[in-house]
Design an enzyme around this catalytic site. Structure first.
Site, PDB file in Angstrom:
ATOM      1  N   ASP A 366     -24.533 -29.630  -8.222  1.00 16.62           N
ATOM      2  CA  ASP A 366     -23.969 -28.342  -7.817  1.00 16.62           C
ATOM      3  C   ASP A 366     -22.647 -28.491  -7.038  1.00 16.62           C
ATOM      4  O   ASP A 366     -22.485 -29.429  -6.273  1.00 16.62           O
ATOM      5  CB  ASP A 366     -25.018 -27.663  -6.917  1.00 16.62           C
ATOM      6  N   LYS A 475     -27.871 -30.776 -16.396  1.00 16.41           N
ATOM      7  CA  LYS A 475     -29.043 -30.436 -15.576  1.00 16.41           C
ATOM      8  C   LYS A 475     -29.065 -28.915 -15.474  1.00 16.41           C
ATOM      9  O   LYS A 475     -28.130 -28.314 -14.945  1.00 16.41           O
ATOM     10  CB  LYS A 475     -28.917 -31.082 -14.197  1.00 16.41           C
ATOM     11  N   ASP A 477     -30.509 -25.636 -14.134  1.00 16.55           N
ATOM     12  CA  ASP A 477     -31.302 -25.205 -12.976  1.00 16.55           C
ATOM     13  C   ASP A 477     -31.647 -23.712 -13.030  1.00 16.55           C
ATOM     14  O   ASP A 477     -31.051 -22.934 -13.811  1.00 16.55           O
ATOM     15  CB  ASP A 477     -30.507 -25.516 -11.697  1.00 16.55           C
ATOM     16  N   SER A 526     -35.819 -26.331 -11.776  1.00 15.44           N
ATOM     17  CA  SER A 526     -35.894 -25.005 -11.180  1.00 15.44           C
ATOM     18  C   SER A 526     -36.302 -25.216  -9.735  1.00 15.44           C
ATOM     19  O   SER A 526     -37.488 -25.269  -9.428  1.00 15.44           O
ATOM     20  CB  SER A 526     -36.927 -24.151 -11.931  1.00 15.44           C
ATOM     21  N   ASP A 533     -42.833 -26.754 -17.793  1.00 13.51           N
ATOM     22  CA  ASP A 533     -43.789 -26.231 -18.757  1.00 13.51           C
ATOM     23  C   ASP A 533     -43.414 -26.695 -20.159  1.00 13.51           C
ATOM     24  O   ASP A 533     -42.295 -27.172 -20.399  1.00 13.51           O
ATOM     25  CB  ASP A 533     -43.843 -24.698 -18.679  1.00 13.51           C
ATOM     26  N   GLU A 613     -30.538 -54.155   0.139  1.00 12.68           N
ATOM     27  CA  GLU A 613     -31.016 -53.005  -0.650  1.00 12.68           C
ATOM     28  C   GLU A 613     -30.389 -53.008  -2.039  1.00 12.68           C
ATOM     29  O   GLU A 613     -31.037 -52.677  -3.028  1.00 12.68           O
ATOM     30  CB  GLU A 613     -30.709 -51.694   0.079  1.00 12.68           C
TER      31      GLU A 613
HETATM   32  C1  GLA Z   1     -31.972 -27.114  -6.948  1.00 12.99           C
HETATM   33  C2  GLA Z   1     -32.267 -28.439  -7.595  1.00 12.99           C
HETATM   34  C3  GLA Z   1     -31.611 -29.552  -6.809  1.00 12.99           C
HETATM   35  C4  GLA Z   1     -30.126 -29.317  -6.746  1.00 12.99           C
HETATM   36  C5  GLA Z   1     -29.837 -27.958  -6.144  1.00 12.99           C
HETATM   37  C6  GLA Z   1     -28.375 -27.610  -6.230  1.00 12.99           C
HETATM   38  O1  GLA Z   1     -32.599 -27.000  -5.711  1.00 12.99           O
HETATM   39  O2  GLA Z   1     -33.638 -28.647  -7.723  1.00 12.99           O
HETATM   40  O3  GLA Z   1     -31.896 -30.807  -7.399  1.00 12.99           O
HETATM   41  O4  GLA Z   1     -29.600 -29.395  -8.046  1.00 12.99           O
HETATM   42  O5  GLA Z   1     -30.567 -26.933  -6.799  1.00 12.99           O
HETATM   43  O6  GLA Z   1     -28.092 -26.386  -5.684  1.00 12.99           O
END
Ligand code: GLA
Length: 730
Positions: A366, A475, A477, A526, A533, A613
């Site tokens: 985002d 991705k 969302d 989401s 689902d 790490e």
């Molecule tokens: C949701 C997603 C996160 C991220 C945020 C961005 O919460 O599950 O992984 O992508 O939105 O706003």
């Protein structure tokens, strides 16, 4: 033939490798359900007994037989208002206001293969798939119900859906249209359902069914964190490894309802489908309505047997063929590493270091578009914020590719911010009741994807970004629940269609994008796993499991998810410590082992890792690659039982040919001077011998499954053990 009709008895049988499902056309063409359970020979009509039970009415034609009642006989797809007082599968209001639906058998047909389900996700045909279509009809209203059964013999699965057609002369308003209805006249069942909340999805809860109705569902316009569209009806004595279990899973991502009723005689009815709350679909004469599909599967091998059947079906027939065999890229996601605070230079620094560690894809989360420096604005304005980035998306993606990484980008297409150019130009594109202020959530509204112009706009906006950059992954969302579900494009008497039409719009958008970009991988999301689902999995081969990246919490979330869904669908990442959601500190090794039981990746700033790490990360990625096939395609076994009070969690993968196995165990509560953790392995070939990699010790498969194996006492919090067994001759 997996589907057979017996002319004389009028019994239809559906057979899979280990299941039998039977129905019978009875007096008055009432379609009765006979049996669903372990495979057996013969017809189960002998189970039907009738008695005058009192207050159980009789259809007019059967009025001389007071035992023949729709209320006590098992129904294949229950009507409403005509004397079956148990859960209805379908409700409709006729133009004259009458509300009765009395469905009677008309005909049936058996076909090879299966047809696609227009506009909706579906279970893709396997080589052995056959279809039964049974047509029922209400002779007064002209409502026709085509009950569809797609039989998957090799998968031990039957997929059901229903097509309603108005064959009458006046409109009908459908108030409920279940995808499946199954009666179990005998048996004592508990139900396992999967509740949750943001950051803690798919928690299994076993409920002893009381008399009356028990129901689970979502009216949030999404399948939801709170209630997954999947339930398991389990014989009360069933365990992880033995006993009858029946799974019901909707292939749908919107409002849904799973109802279970235990009736006056102890019979159990399960009805699953679109949630009727707020739902009203007008069928004009000649129009039809297709319900989403419901996957039914039975296993006599307990919960784990049932889970494996769902895993195989989803991996092989729900997820797109493109991703069936493909190993998923190890990715690094910018969200927990930078949140909204980044520019291209920072992202490239992540990419450079991640590449050195062995990561294969960088995902920019985002914040890269419109006016979006926090989560209050910008959704809908899918134009690259070149000022913030310092370059175009084409340039950034080219540089990431030049480093040898693939590139992914975050979108939230179905949403719109109040503070966005899109909202200022098209306030009517957001779902909102007239004259009412919208309910906001994360300061955003939901776009009205029931409108074709909105779907077209989104298609164009997303293509404009995808066409001008090298984007391998999206991705996708969806970060709020729907409210004020009113479309400004639908007439008043059609508002009950809005929620489902929005879902159809989302599915259409996904289909069009995948048709145009067949190589694009879309990961569902989401707010984590709020839309995890089978509907989304049809388009998205993997879904971000939860925003909770704490490995110890993930043990429960991924375990709960595993009852229905394969690990190849579960997005799981190693994140930084202290964890951003819980503040917990879990060793890197444990974080790696937990995330490796999913589509593996990282959600941290790689430049903040210590040298030690970094070495661990390199080793984790090498391990992930080594075990990816086994983990993604092998059989999955939960080794610790639900509520068994153990202070560790264990699970394993076994190759389908029994050739190797990977066992994982994480201690969730360390105690002084404690007993050694001990588990019995599952799924190995008893006659075979297995070498434990590392130590070289040889064990008999039968010993590992009967006598089990113990682990050394753990020191420190959240220690993890991983054992890799390889079959050897001898
Ligand atoms: C949701 C997603 C996160 C991220 C945020 C961005 O919460 O599950 O992984 O992508 O939105 O706003």
């Amino acid at each position: 033939m997996s589907i057979a009709y017996h002319e004389e008895s009028r019994v239809i049988s559906l057979r899979t490798a280990h299941q039998l499902y039977q129905m019978k056309v009875a007096e008055g063409n009432v379609l009765l359900h006979l049996y669903y359970g372990p495979a057996a020979e013969g017809e189960m009509g002998y189970l039907l007994r009738t008695a005058n039970r009192g207050f159980c009415g009789n259809p007019y034609e059967q009025r001389h037989d007071r035992g023949f009642s729709l209320d006590t006989l098992p129904q294949e797809y229950s009507g409403s208002g005509v004397g079956d007082y148990r859960l209805s599968a379908v409700r409709a209001v006729a133009a004259d206001g009458s509300r009765s639906v009395d469905l009677r058998y008309v005909s049936h047909r058996i076909e090879a293969g299966r047809a696609e389900l227009p506009g909706l996700p579906f279970v893709r045909a396997a080589e052995d798939t056959e279809t039964l279509v049974v047509t029922l009809r209400d002779s007064v209203t002209g409502l026709r119900a085509e009950l569809r059964y797609h039989v998957f013999p090799g998968h031990d699965v039957i997929v059901r859906s229903v097509r309603l057609v108005n064959e009458g002369t006046r409109p009908l308003v459908i108030g409920k249209a279940a995808s499946a209805c199954v009666d179990f006249p005998y048996g004592d069942f508990d139900v396992l359902h999967f509740h949750g909340r943001h950051n803690m999805e798919r928690m299994p809860e076993r409920v002893r069914l009381p008399r009356g109705v028990t129901a689970f569902g979502s009216t949030r316009g999404m399948s939801s964190h709170q209630s997954n569209p999947y339930i398991i009806l389990r014989d009360r004595r069933a365990t992880e490894t033995a006993g009858d279990c029946y799974g019901f899973m909707l292939v749908y991502s919107g409002n849904h309802l799973e109802e279970i009723e235990v009736d006056q005689l102890g019979g159990t009815r399960v009805v699953a489908g679109i949630h009727p709350e707020g739902f009203a679909w007008t069928l004009d004469p000649g129009e039809r309505f297709d319900t989403p599909e419901c996957i039914l599967s039975h296993s006599a091998e307990g919960l784990n047997g049932l889970s494996r059947q769902f895993h195989n079906l989803i991996r092989e027939q729900v997820i797109a063929p493109r991703w069936r065999e493909a190993r998923r890229p190890v990715l690094i996601n910018s969200w927990e590493a930078a949140y909204f605070d980044f520019d291209a230079a920072k992202i490239l620094r992540f990419a450079q270091s991640a590449r050195e560690l062995g990561v294969e894809m960088l995902v920019l989360d985002d914040g890269w578009f419109g006016k979006r420096d926090d989560d209050n604005s910008g959704l809908g304005d899918w134009t690259v914020n070149e000022k913030k980035l310092g370059c175009s998306m084409g340039e950034l993606s080219a540089q990431i590719h030049a480093l040898g990484l693939r590139f992914g980008l975050w979108f939230e297409p179905e949403m719109i911010s109040e503070d966005s150019d899109l909202y200022r130009a098209h306030p009517d594109w957001a779902l909102c009741d007239p004259d009412r202020k919208p309910m906001l959530s994360r300061n955003q509204l939901v776009l009205d994807l029931s409108r074709q112009d909105v779907v077209d706009y989104l298609f164009g906006a997303l293509c404009a970004v995808l066409d001008h950059a090298q984007i391998d992954y999206v991705k996708w969302d969806f970060n709020r629940s729907v409210a004020n579900c009113y479309s400004h494009a639908l007439p008043a008497d059609r508002q009950g269609e809005t929620a489902h039409r929005c879902m159809l719009g989302t599915y259409q958008l996904l289909s069009r994008l995948l048709a145009r970009y067949p190589e694009l991988m879309i990961e569902g999301c989401s707010g984590g796993g709020g839309r995890f689902d089978a509907g989304m999995l049809f388009y998205c081969p993997q879904i971000w499991c939860s925003d909770d990246t704490d490995a110890v919490e993930r043990l429960e979330i991924q375990r709960g998810t595993s009852y229905g869904y394969p690990v190849s669908a579960m997005g799981a990442h190693v994140s930084a410590v202290p964890n951003h959601q819980t503040g917990r500190v879990v060793p890197m090794r444990t974080r790696g082992i937990v995330a490796q039981s999913g589509t593996f990746g990282y959600e941290l700033n790689p430049n903040a890792l210590t040298d030690a790490e970094k070495e661990e990360v390199k080793a984790q990625i090498a391990d992930y690659r080594r075990y990816a096939r086994l983990v993604m395609h092998g059989d999955y076994y939960r080794l610790t039982e639900l509520d068994d009070g153990k202070e560790f969690s264990a699970w394993m993968f076994v190759a389908r040919d029994g050739g190797e196995a990977l066992v994982n165990l994480v201690v969730t509560h360390v105690r002084a001077n404690d007993a050694f953790p001990w588990i019995r392995l599952r799924g190995l070939i008893p006659e075979a011998c297995y070498r434990l990699e590392g130590s070289g010790e040889i064990y008999a498969g039968s010993a590992l499954m009967a006598a089990g194996i113990s682990f050394p006492a753990a020191a420190g919090e959240y220690a993890a053990h991983q054992l890799h067994f390889v079959r050897v001759e001898g």
